[in-house]
Design a protein around this motif. Structure first.
Motif, PDB file in Angstrom:
ATOM      1  N   VAL A   1      65.827  38.364  42.384  1.00 39.02           N
ATOM      2  CA  VAL A   1      65.123  39.505  41.785  1.00 39.02           C
ATOM      3  C   VAL A   1      65.949  40.756  42.044  1.00 39.02           C
ATOM      4  O   VAL A   1      66.263  41.077  43.197  1.00 39.02           O
ATOM      5  N   LEU A   2      66.317  41.450  40.961  1.00 38.56           N
ATOM      6  CA  LEU A   2      67.084  42.693  41.071  1.00 38.56           C
ATOM      7  C   LEU A   2      66.138  43.873  40.915  1.00 38.56           C
ATOM      8  O   LEU A   2      65.346  43.899  39.968  1.00 38.56           O
ATOM      9  N   GLY A   3      66.235  44.849  41.803  1.00 39.04           N
ATOM     10  CA  GLY A   3      65.379  46.031  41.671  1.00 39.04           C
ATOM     11  C   GLY A   3      66.169  47.294  41.952  1.00 39.04           C
ATOM     12  O   GLY A   3      67.077  47.290  42.785  1.00 39.04           O
ATOM     13  N   ASP A   4      65.819  48.366  41.254  1.00 39.77           N
ATOM     14  CA  ASP A   4      66.533  49.622  41.513  1.00 39.77           C
ATOM     15  C   ASP A   4      65.903  50.408  42.658  1.00 39.77           C
ATOM     16  O   ASP A   4      66.497  51.362  43.153  1.00 39.77           O
TER      17      ASP A   4
ATOM     18  N   LEU B   1      55.443  44.480  39.570  1.00 40.91           N
ATOM     19  CA  LEU B   1      54.309  43.553  39.459  1.00 40.91           C
ATOM     20  C   LEU B   1      54.661  42.310  38.640  1.00 40.91           C
ATOM     21  O   LEU B   1      54.457  41.176  39.083  1.00 40.91           O
ATOM     22  N   ALA B   2      55.196  42.516  37.434  1.00 37.39           N
ATOM     23  CA  ALA B   2      55.512  41.367  36.582  1.00 37.39           C
ATOM     24  C   ALA B   2      56.648  40.551  37.188  1.00 37.39           C
ATOM     25  O   ALA B   2      56.587  39.313  37.208  1.00 37.39           O
ATOM     26  N   GLY B   3      57.675  41.226  37.692  1.00 38.45           N
ATOM     27  CA  GLY B   3      58.814  40.512  38.281  1.00 38.45           C
ATOM     28  C   GLY B   3      58.368  39.634  39.438  1.00 38.45           C
ATOM     29  O   GLY B   3      58.736  38.455  39.530  1.00 38.45           O
TER      30      GLY B   3
HETATM   31  C1  LIG Z   1      50.039  55.334  39.386  1.00 38.86           C
HETATM   32  C2  LIG Z   1      49.601  54.141  38.576  1.00 38.86           C
HETATM   33  C3  LIG Z   1      48.266  53.733  38.602  1.00 38.86           C
HETATM   34  C4  LIG Z   1      47.850  52.637  37.846  1.00 38.86           C
HETATM   35  N1  LIG Z   1      46.535  52.266  37.877  1.00 38.86           N
HETATM   36  C5  LIG Z   1      46.114  51.233  37.121  1.00 38.86           C
HETATM   37  C6  LIG Z   1      44.736  50.861  37.113  1.00 38.86           C
HETATM   38  O1  LIG Z   1      43.902  51.459  37.795  1.00 38.86           O
HETATM   39  N2  LIG Z   1      44.353  49.824  36.315  1.00 38.86           N
HETATM   40  C7  LIG Z   1      45.250  49.129  35.536  1.00 38.86           C
HETATM   41  O2  LIG Z   1      44.848  48.204  34.815  1.00 38.86           O
HETATM   42  N3  LIG Z   1      46.572  49.449  35.545  1.00 38.86           N
HETATM   43  C8  LIG Z   1      47.017  50.485  36.311  1.00 38.86           C
HETATM   44  N4  LIG Z   1      48.351  50.833  36.309  1.00 38.86           N
HETATM   45  C9  LIG Z   1      49.289  50.063  35.461  1.00 38.86           C
HETATM   46  C10 LIG Z   1      49.957  48.895  36.199  1.00 38.86           C
HETATM   47  O3  LIG Z   1      50.262  49.211  37.519  1.00 38.86           O
HETATM   48  C11 LIG Z   1      51.221  48.532  35.422  1.00 38.86           C
HETATM   49  O4  LIG Z   1      50.800  48.062  34.163  1.00 38.86           O
HETATM   50  C12 LIG Z   1      52.067  47.483  36.130  1.00 38.86           C
HETATM   51  O5  LIG Z   1      52.621  47.995  37.315  1.00 38.86           O
HETATM   52  C13 LIG Z   1      53.190  46.990  35.216  1.00 38.86           C
HETATM   53  O6  LIG Z   1      53.993  46.096  35.921  1.00 38.86           O
HETATM   54  P1  LIG Z   1      55.556  45.942  35.576  1.00 38.86           P
HETATM   55  O7  LIG Z   1      56.076  44.915  36.512  1.00 38.86           O
HETATM   56  O8  LIG Z   1      55.736  45.775  34.132  1.00 38.86           O
HETATM   57  O9  LIG Z   1      56.197  47.351  35.932  1.00 38.86           O
HETATM   58  P2  LIG Z   1      56.400  48.006  37.354  1.00 38.86           P
HETATM   59  O10 LIG Z   1      55.320  47.586  38.285  1.00 38.86           O
HETATM   60  O11 LIG Z   1      56.596  49.453  37.089  1.00 38.86           O
HETATM   61  O12 LIG Z   1      57.773  47.376  37.897  1.00 38.86           O
HETATM   62  C14 LIG Z   1      59.011  47.571  37.252  1.00 38.86           C
HETATM   63  C15 LIG Z   1      60.102  47.626  38.297  1.00 38.86           C
HETATM   64  O13 LIG Z   1      61.376  47.575  37.654  1.00 38.86           O
HETATM   65  C16 LIG Z   1      62.220  48.567  38.225  1.00 38.86           C
HETATM   66  N5  LIG Z   1      63.294  48.927  37.284  1.00 38.86           N
HETATM   67  C17 LIG Z   1      63.231  49.759  36.216  1.00 38.86           C
HETATM   68  N6  LIG Z   1      64.436  49.829  35.603  1.00 38.86           N
HETATM   69  C18 LIG Z   1      65.277  49.026  36.302  1.00 38.86           C
HETATM   70  C19 LIG Z   1      66.648  48.672  36.167  1.00 38.86           C
HETATM   71  N7  LIG Z   1      67.411  49.143  35.166  1.00 38.86           N
HETATM   72  N8  LIG Z   1      67.192  47.833  37.080  1.00 38.86           N
HETATM   73  C20 LIG Z   1      66.437  47.319  38.093  1.00 38.86           C
HETATM   74  N9  LIG Z   1      65.135  47.613  38.267  1.00 38.86           N
HETATM   75  C21 LIG Z   1      64.552  48.451  37.375  1.00 38.86           C
HETATM   76  C22 LIG Z   1      61.259  49.707  38.522  1.00 38.86           C
HETATM   77  O14 LIG Z   1      61.800  50.645  39.432  1.00 38.86           O
HETATM   78  C23 LIG Z   1      60.085  48.924  39.096  1.00 38.86           C
HETATM   79  O15 LIG Z   1      60.283  48.662  40.458  1.00 38.86           O
HETATM   80  C24 LIG Z   1      48.797  51.930  37.057  1.00 38.86           C
HETATM   81  C25 LIG Z   1      50.145  52.348  37.029  1.00 38.86           C
HETATM   82  C26 LIG Z   1      50.542  53.439  37.775  1.00 38.86           C
HETATM   83  C27 LIG Z   1      51.995  53.880  37.724  1.00 38.86           C
END
Ligand SMILES: Cc1cc2nc3c(=O)[nH]c(=O)nc-3n(C[C@H](O)[C@H](O)[C@H](O)COP(=O)(O)OP(=O)(O)OC[C@H]3O[C@@H](n4cnc5c(N)ncnc54)[C@H](O)[C@@H]3O)c2cc1C
Length: 405
Positions: A46-49, A26-28
């Protein structure tokens, strides 16, 4: 580290510079989108695992798990108008290099960059197991594994009392589970974080749908028994189940950064940043669940919510491209359990009083006000979409202004 006083020598990534984003979540995605929207013309990688295109997670414990939504509904990029970005999937970032700036990935490549944004999210915490396998819900593969299991007429044990755990429980009820038992650390899940009325209302909501609650305790282990699996709690209580779902939280996915390039919070492992996402290391930024911005460290902003990741991505990308970021909105999160949408807005963790304004814990229409020293700082509603929307609209001012007022 005092991140509030850090200088930001990297503001204004050259418009043609290479922006490297680690984590295709999401953030990426929103950092990439924000950079393009604010005029970045240079390459973005964008790098993803994961092997899947970037997707949204909230439905994983709700509509996707129930079968009502397909993966295509969760994909973040617009297939009609895709972002001008190079995606590298299926290779994890393994090492962050400050000089030269770039990232080494598990496929042996080095990706050089003019700015790196770390957005690797969080990983699900797991129970120490003695035998039995459990399900977690953090990514699409986790959700697909659980979705493909037959839930109908099965006994489900849910470990954890957070909203994600309770959403998973509600979805299992909707899918026809014979029994759903929640094993949480509180008798009334959510009480410590959101107050007594929420804990009571949430428990009653689930009990009305036939869910049982084990006596509050930490979960110890899961083991295989002839009839399925047995969840063992620290208080000695045991829950037999066919399927155990472990939803006991998540920790920042920063283990690949433990070589000291960035400052990590010693307890959570989150990357410490100022309130633009700058890490203090030239050219390196972070956003989303892997990061702890200064306002989160001081308790002003929550961690681990969807809106937080999107807002941080917007502020960070504006800072990178040298444009004015939109001000922070009031914190906000939501949950969906059965036919109830729970929404919370404001600085609820700062409240020292919670009042029932309308509705009742016995029904699905509760409206709560959170106050600090008599002044309202937050609101929470069960099926109170209009009230929460109005409150958020009225409070669209900087958090800093709220604090001064
Ligand atoms: C099942 C679920 C339900 C949710 N429901 C809600 C809700 O109802 N309301 C709410 O407010 N929030 C909810 N959230 C929270 C919200 O989805 C997260 O806060 C949000 O996804 C965070 O975004 P992010 O980009 O930081 O992390 P993510 O979306 O997790 O993305 C991180 C990405 O980085 C990748 N990654 C990790 N390590 C590496 C590496 N070393 N190299 C390359 N890639 C890597 C991961 O695989 C992933 O694809 C929920 C979360 C989950 C899991």
């Amino acid at each position: 580290m005092d991140t509030t006083s850090m200088q930001n020598p990297s503001a204004g990534l050259p418009a043609e510079g290479h922006l490297l984003i680690v984590g295709a979540g999401l953030a990426g995605y929103h950092v990439a989108r924000g950079a393009r929207l604010t005029g970045h013309v240079g390459p973005i990688t964008v790098l993803g695992d994961e092997l899947h295109p970037a997707y949204d997670r909230p439905a994983l414990s709700k509509a996707f798990l129930s079968g009502a939504a397909a993966f295509e509904h969760l994909v973040l990029d617009d297939p009609e108008n895709p972002l001008d970005v190079t995606w590298f999937g299926g290779a994890a970032a393994e090492h962050l290099s400050a000089f030269p700036l770039g990232v080494h990935t598990s496929d042996g490549r080095f990706h050089a960059a003019d700015a790196v944004v770390v957005a690797t999210g969080a990983q699900a915490c797991r129970l120490p197991l003695s035998g039995g396998a459990t399900f977690v819900l953090r990514n699409i593969d986790d959700a697909m594994a659980l979705r493909s299991r037959v839930i109908e007429n099965k006994r489900i044990a849910i470990v954890g009392g957070g909203f994600l755990a309770l959403e998973a429980g509600a979805t299992c009820v909707e899918r026809g589970a014979a029994e759903v038992t929640v094993a949480a650390g509180e008798d009334y899940p959510g009480t410590a974080r959101l107050g007594v009325p929420v804990g009571q209302a949430v428990r009653k909501l689930h009990e009305r749908h036939g869910v049982s609650f084990a006596p509050a305790s930490r979960a110890d282990s899961v083991r295989d028994v002839p009839s399925g699996q047995e969840l063992v709690l620290a208080n000695g209580h045991r829950v037999e189940a066919d399927i155990v779902i472990c939803a006991i939280g998540a920790t920042p996915a920063t283990s690949w950064l433990r070589d000291g390039v960035l400052s990590l919070d010693p307890t959570s492992g989150a990357i410490l940043c100022d309130d633009t996402g700058f890490t203090g290391m030239p050219g390196i930024w972070a956003a989303g669940d892997c990061a702890q911005w200064a306002s989160q460290a001081s308790g002003l902003r929550p961690v681990g919510h969807w809106q937080e990741a999107v807002e941080q991505a917007g502020i960070l990308s504006a800072s990178l491209t040298g444009t004015s970021p939109a001000p922070f909105q009031e914190p906000y999160f939501w949950s969906e359990q059965y036919e109830v949408k729970i929404q919370a807005a404001g600085r609820i963790s700062h409240a020292n009083e919670v009042r029932v304004v309308d509705g009742s814990i016995e029904t699905d229409d509760l409206l709560l006000s959170y106050l600090r020293d008599g002044a309202e700082v937050g609101i929470l509603g069960f099926n109170r979409l209009r009230e929460v929307k109005r409150w958020r609209k009225q409070r669209q001012i900087r958090t800093a202004d709220v604090l001064v007022a």
